[in-house]
Each structure stands twice: as structure tokens, then as C-alpha cells.
Design a protein around this motif. Sequence first.
Motif, PDB file in Angstrom:
ATOM      1  N   GLN A  81      49.165  34.999  20.342  1.00  0.00           N
ATOM      2  CA  GLN A  81      48.442  34.765  19.093  1.00  0.00           C
ATOM      3  C   GLN A  81      47.355  33.711  19.282  1.00  0.00           C
ATOM      4  O   GLN A  81      46.274  33.816  18.704  1.00  0.00           O
ATOM      5  CB  GLN A  81      49.421  34.360  17.982  1.00  0.00           C
ATOM      6  CG  GLN A  81      50.399  35.482  17.627  1.00  0.00           C
ATOM      7  CD  GLN A  81      49.703  36.686  16.989  1.00  0.00           C
ATOM      8  OE1 GLN A  81      48.972  36.544  16.025  1.00  0.00           O
ATOM      9  NE2 GLN A  81      49.915  37.866  17.553  1.00  0.00           N
ATOM     10  N   ARG A  82      47.650  32.699  20.111  1.00  0.00           N
ATOM     11  CA  ARG A  82      46.602  31.711  20.387  1.00  0.00           C
ATOM     12  C   ARG A  82      45.400  32.382  21.038  1.00  0.00           C
ATOM     13  O   ARG A  82      44.254  32.119  20.674  1.00  0.00           O
ATOM     14  CB  ARG A  82      47.110  30.601  21.310  1.00  0.00           C
ATOM     15  CG  ARG A  82      45.961  29.662  21.676  1.00  0.00           C
ATOM     16  CD  ARG A  82      46.331  28.623  22.691  1.00  0.00           C
ATOM     17  NE  ARG A  82      46.896  29.195  23.908  1.00  0.00           N
ATOM     18  CZ  ARG A  82      47.099  28.520  25.024  1.00  0.00           C
ATOM     19  NH1 ARG A  82      46.776  27.238  25.065  1.00  0.00           N
ATOM     20  NH2 ARG A  82      47.629  29.091  26.078  1.00  0.00           N
ATOM     21  N   THR A 120      54.063  36.284  20.372  1.00  0.00           N
ATOM     22  CA  THR A 120      54.256  34.993  21.028  1.00  0.00           C
ATOM     23  C   THR A 120      53.188  33.975  20.636  1.00  0.00           C
ATOM     24  O   THR A 120      52.094  34.319  20.183  1.00  0.00           O
ATOM     25  CB  THR A 120      54.204  35.141  22.561  1.00  0.00           C
ATOM     26  OG1 THR A 120      52.900  35.588  22.925  1.00  0.00           O
ATOM     27  CG2 THR A 120      55.247  36.123  23.053  1.00  0.00           C
ATOM     28  N   ALA A 121      53.550  32.709  20.851  1.00  0.00           N
ATOM     29  CA  ALA A 121      52.601  31.618  20.632  1.00  0.00           C
ATOM     30  C   ALA A 121      51.355  31.828  21.482  1.00  0.00           C
ATOM     31  O   ALA A 121      50.224  31.701  21.005  1.00  0.00           O
ATOM     32  CB  ALA A 121      53.271  30.283  20.966  1.00  0.00           C
ATOM     33  N   GLY A 122      51.552  32.160  22.759  1.00  0.00           N
ATOM     34  CA  GLY A 122      50.417  32.312  23.664  1.00  0.00           C
ATOM     35  C   GLY A 122      49.544  33.513  23.321  1.00  0.00           C
ATOM     36  O   GLY A 122      48.318  33.436  23.383  1.00  0.00           O
TER      37      GLY A 122
END
Lengths: 378, 378
Positions: free
Chosen positions: B284-285, B280-282
Motif C-alpha cells: 500500500q505504501r 500489506t503495509a509495503g
Amino acid sequence: MTALNERGEIVIIGAGLIGLSLAFELRRRGARVAVFDRFEPAKAASWAAAGMLAARTEEIADEPMRVLCNDALENFPAFVDAVREASAVDPQLRRDGIVQAAFDDASLERLQARARALAAEGVGHTLLDAREALQLEPALASTVRGALLTHDEGSVDNRLLGRALLAALARMHVQVATSEEIELEFDARRVCGVRTRWGFRPAEIVVNAAGAWAPHLAGVPDECRPPVEPVKGEMLALAMPHDFVRHTMWLGGCYVVPRTDGRLLVGATGERVGFDHRITAGGQRQLLDRVLAGAPSLAGFSLVEQWSGLRPGTPDERPILGRTPRDGYLLATGHYRNGVLLCARTAELLADEIERGTPIDPAFSLARFSNNEAAVGA
Amino acid sequence: MTALNERGEIVIIGAGLIGLSLAFELRRRGARVAVFDRFEPAKAASWAAAGMLAARTEEIADEPMRVLCNDALENFPAFVDAVREASAVDPQLRRDGIVQAAFDDASLERLQARARALAAEGVGHTLLDAREALQLEPALASTVRGALLTHDEGSVDNRLLGRALLAALARMHVQVATSEEIELEFDARRVCGVRTRWGFRPAEIVVNAAGAWAPHLAGVPDECRPPVEPVKGEMLALAMPHDFVRHTMWLGGCYVVPRTDGRLLVGATGERVGFDHRITAGGQRQLLDRVLAGAPSLAGFSLVEQWSGLRPGTPDERPILGRTPRDGYLLATGHYRNGVLLCARTAELLADEIERGTPIDPAFSLARFSNNEAAVGA
């Protein structure tokens, strides 16, 4: 002037959107055309782009560039129609507007000023307060202060546009070929042709549309080399539910472009690091930090793709279009961040010059870099 | 007791590191063994892990767990030697220590306290000041305040360990097979065998080593189902120059594990979201933000891989090992964040129980969850 169909072959170097659009435009005017590229067609910057059509949203201070981009935006739908018809591939043009969101006082004031400027130009737009912005785009952070929606901007699926152009050119019997060896041949006055893996091919006109690689074409005299430099852009895509993000949006530091296939494209970094096109920890962090600041609810969605491309940057951020010191050798490169938007208009300008000798605005000439009046920026 | 080689077949469900290690251990003691998995062998949590061997660095407050992990760490090299010898595949065991870095006063004090505790236990370690930490690991942020280096910890390449075990088992003629259908059969008292796509296979012993999927094996009586829940961990890997990061490191909020192939593994998130294993974006961020805070110079390196795995979590974060209410049906699951570290020790404990009836510490029994004294945590 001799009609195009009675003249010698036009060879285009570079099978990106610029080169393919020009081949398409010339072919439908009757010219004999061939396209060569060292790499796979439509797979460099043309594939990496997000396909934003943002001539209005981007505040373009440079007047010739503003005119070019606005003309390009108006020109675009007719071109896409023609390509769709010729190829039976739909490049998914969307003209539902672009949303620019503000998250603090300073950017809200900039949006308001921008709205006044658009009104003065007669460009359709809507200024939205925070509630309206969230209603239009519920994915925005609840801290949004307001947004500007332009009416005639949007996006095209640049990858599909590339495939559509390739399909159209195939139907029109235009050769688009990959050759590791590409070398131009000149005499003292003019271009003579191109040497590829299949041998020498004479050409009446050669157009260099090789993007970031344009300065490095073999065999070209120094005075004809465009000052183009690669500017890397990293991108990523999330998988989102249908219409979770509805418009192309600027979120302050990054943009998002929804695709009809359910991907949301997020871009882009900008780095002058030569031909390095790696996906980096720092680049991806920048994109994720910025997009999740503007639209935090995207955090739970899948990261489905990450890629990068090399934009052809020029010193003044204008493209380089038209004649060079050698007859028959023309340039169509340096489109930097606007290659998709400008492909159709570039094709029209170059084709007009080739077919009828119609001069292109000298603001885009290679000659501007040798003139003292040239505005050569960073 | 009857010798293993004179007894009926032992079937292991789950071809992860736990199941494969147990198959290896049992086979070298003479048992007839087969392993079945619904998925590709060694490709779930066993493949997703980072392979850290961090029994010392992790402050394990729970005494039975602390003992188990310490035993496992001591046990590990001999096991890897045996697997390497049996397979001719080197799982790249590294025992050069783990660096835990502190970036503020509070964490520096925690490291100092940890160093005192390790000294009391007689565990080799070195407390480093900021200068020494940067000398040992120049990739650390220059804001580092100090670091703790343990001496006998390290990492193993868990993917290679999986391949080594598979190669060893193949040489030892142990069947490791993938079957979409896996259903256990019991009578009122005991397990009878396993039904797979090839039909019914009687078994004297069946061991459930199915990780996060362990509670969902078909045909199993309710009272034998372990309370295991998937805990997703997202990961990423960077490509780095040789020895840019030298040790496995804890950076406060994430860890990095260098591989001899030049990858630097960065992990891990922890989320209880069922069998969802999306990148997910979150997630990996979070990893990128944390690793670049601790080691900013990694920003320019390529992001070469991103993946996730589902750890088998238990209510008290201890694994579930050994007997169940039905004779012949044993569990070896719930290893949560320590599956790689614990695979060899788990294999030894289970094999001892199967071969000789040696009891396993009841702290790891399934029964603890039905006893009132069980410490069932969050």
C-alpha cells in the motif's frame, strides 16, 4: 456539604472515556449518575486512540500540564484495577516502558538530554546504544543510532477500557443512553437539566464531556462554551507475529503500539479540518512512509485496519476542567492527545470538585480564556 | 463436424471472466455448457483487476502477444455489446483513450519514440506537451513534462462485466455453480468428466480456466498441467469528485483508472509470493507513494477500498490456450496482467477450436513449454 447519595442526579453528556470514567468515579462515591451521548458510547476519539501512556516520553514543557500528566500516569493503574474488578473486563494495561528511537545525530542528542532531565526528576529510564536498541526491538531499522527506554510508561487498550467502563456502569445500574436530541436547560444562574428523546430530566449537576463536540451542545449560554476544535488523527493497524514489536515506540514522526491481540497500531496524523474524519490517501501515506522508515521489516505484514478520530484540541493544548459561569454546569473536555492518559485523573479532579468543592488548578479553567494572563497558543 | 448443439456437454472449470466469457460464447453458438468453480464466481483476479484495456499503451515486444492483444482490443466492444444485450447489465466500457505521463527527460523520450511507433502502426494517438497534459488532466503533478494519449484504449468495469456475464448466463440457463470438490476424470486417452459435490458429470470437453489455480486441479495428469504461478497485485481505490481524473493514466510506476461511480482505482504491485493475498503495509505504501508523486492533489481524497488479486503468470507472460496431450481437455489460463482485455478474444479462439477445430497460434500452446524452441523467460 451534603453527601453525594443525598443530592440530585448528575448528568454527564458524552460517553467517551472521560465521561464514562467520571460516571464510574462518581457512582462509586455514591452519586446518582446518568450518561447521555448523541453517538454510540466509547466509539469516537476514545475508540480511535492508541492508548499510549506517555507522560514521560512526551517532553511536556507546560508545567501545569506536566504535573497533570505525571499525576495521571501514577494514578492510572489503581483506576484500571478498580474498573477491571467492577467489570470483569481486562483493559490490558501494559507498563513495560516506551522506547523512543533516534535515527540521526540531532535526535540522539535530544534523547541524551531527555535522559539527563529524567534522571534529574528521578524517573526510571535506560539509554540504549544502537546494538542494545536492536536487541530490545529487532524490528527497528538497522540505521538506528540509539534509543531511550522509560520504565513506568506503556499503554492500555482504550477500546477494552471503554467496554470495561460500560460493563462496570451497567453492573452499577448507571444509565448510559444514546439520544439524538440532547439540549441543556439553564435559568439565569444555573443549569436545570437536560432534554433528551425521553423528555426533560432535571439535574443538579451537568458535566459536558463531549470531546470535540463540546462547544456545540444545544441550549448552552455562549459564555459557557469551551474553545475546543476537532483535530483529526488517522491511524492504521498491522497484523504482526507475537512480540515482533514488544514496546510502544516513538519512531520519529509516528508511534507504534503493540496489542496483545497481535495488532500493531500505527499513528497518528494531526489535521485541523473540522469534523471531516475521512481516511485519506495522504494521511495513510504519511503513516506508512514513516513507520516503514523506522521499522522496514513491517512492510510484509497485513494492513488490517485503518481509522481516524477527532481529538478535542484547545488553543493552549491543555484540557478544560471544572466550573463555568453557570452554577452546576461543569466541563471536562479539550484533552487533545491525552484523553486516555488523563481520563482517570480527570474523573478524580471533577468528582472531588463536585463532592467536596475541591478547586481544580485554574490553569485548566474555562476562565483562563477570558483572563488576560491566559497563555493562548496556536 | 457435429454441430455444437448436438454434442455432449462442455464443462468449464473456473468462473472468472475467462471461463464465463467462454461459457457465454459457446452457449450463444448452441453448446450445452456448465461452469464450476471452487470459489464465488467472478470474485478472484476478475474482481481484483482494474479493467484497463491497454493493448497500445503497453509496449508489447513479443509479436504473438502484441497481435493477440490488438485483436482483443478490436474485438472487445462487440463482445461487451452482446453481453449487455443478453444481460441488461452495462459493464461501463470506456474508450476515451489512455494517458501516459512523463515526468523526466528519459520517459519523455520514451513517449516520443512510442508515438512514432504508433504512427507507423496507424494507431490514433496525440502527443501532448506539459501545458496540454495539464489541461487534459489537471490532477497531474505540475512537474509533468508531457503525455501520450492513445485514442481507442480505455477500460471496462471488470466487476460489472462479471455480473453482466453471470446475469446473461442465468438467462441462457447455463449452470454456474460453486463446488468445494472439483476433480477431473480421465482415461488413458481423453477426459471423461468432472466429479463435483453433486457427483460425477460426464463431459465431452473440459476447459480449465481456473487462473492462478489452474495447475492444481485434482485428477489431472502431470503432462497436462500448465506452468502457471500466482502473481499478487495489490490495489486501492480513492473516492474523487466527478471527473477529477478523466482518463485511465499511467503515472510511471502505477496506473489510475476512473470509474463512473466516483472511485479512482490505483494499481498495482506485482509479487510472486504464492497464494498469499494479504494487503500489506509495503504494498500500500508503494501505491500511495507512486500515485501521489504523479498526482499530488489526490492526497486529500478518501481511501475507500484496498484489495488484492492473484494473476495467473506464465514463464513467458503469454497465456496458455487450447489443446493438451489428453483429448477433450483444453486450457484457457495464464493471462497474467491481461485477463480482462483478453477474455473475449480467448473465448472466441477456444470456441472456434472446440466448434470447428480451428487451430490456435502455437505460440500460446501448452506444448511450447516442452519444445526446445520455447522462449521461457523469467
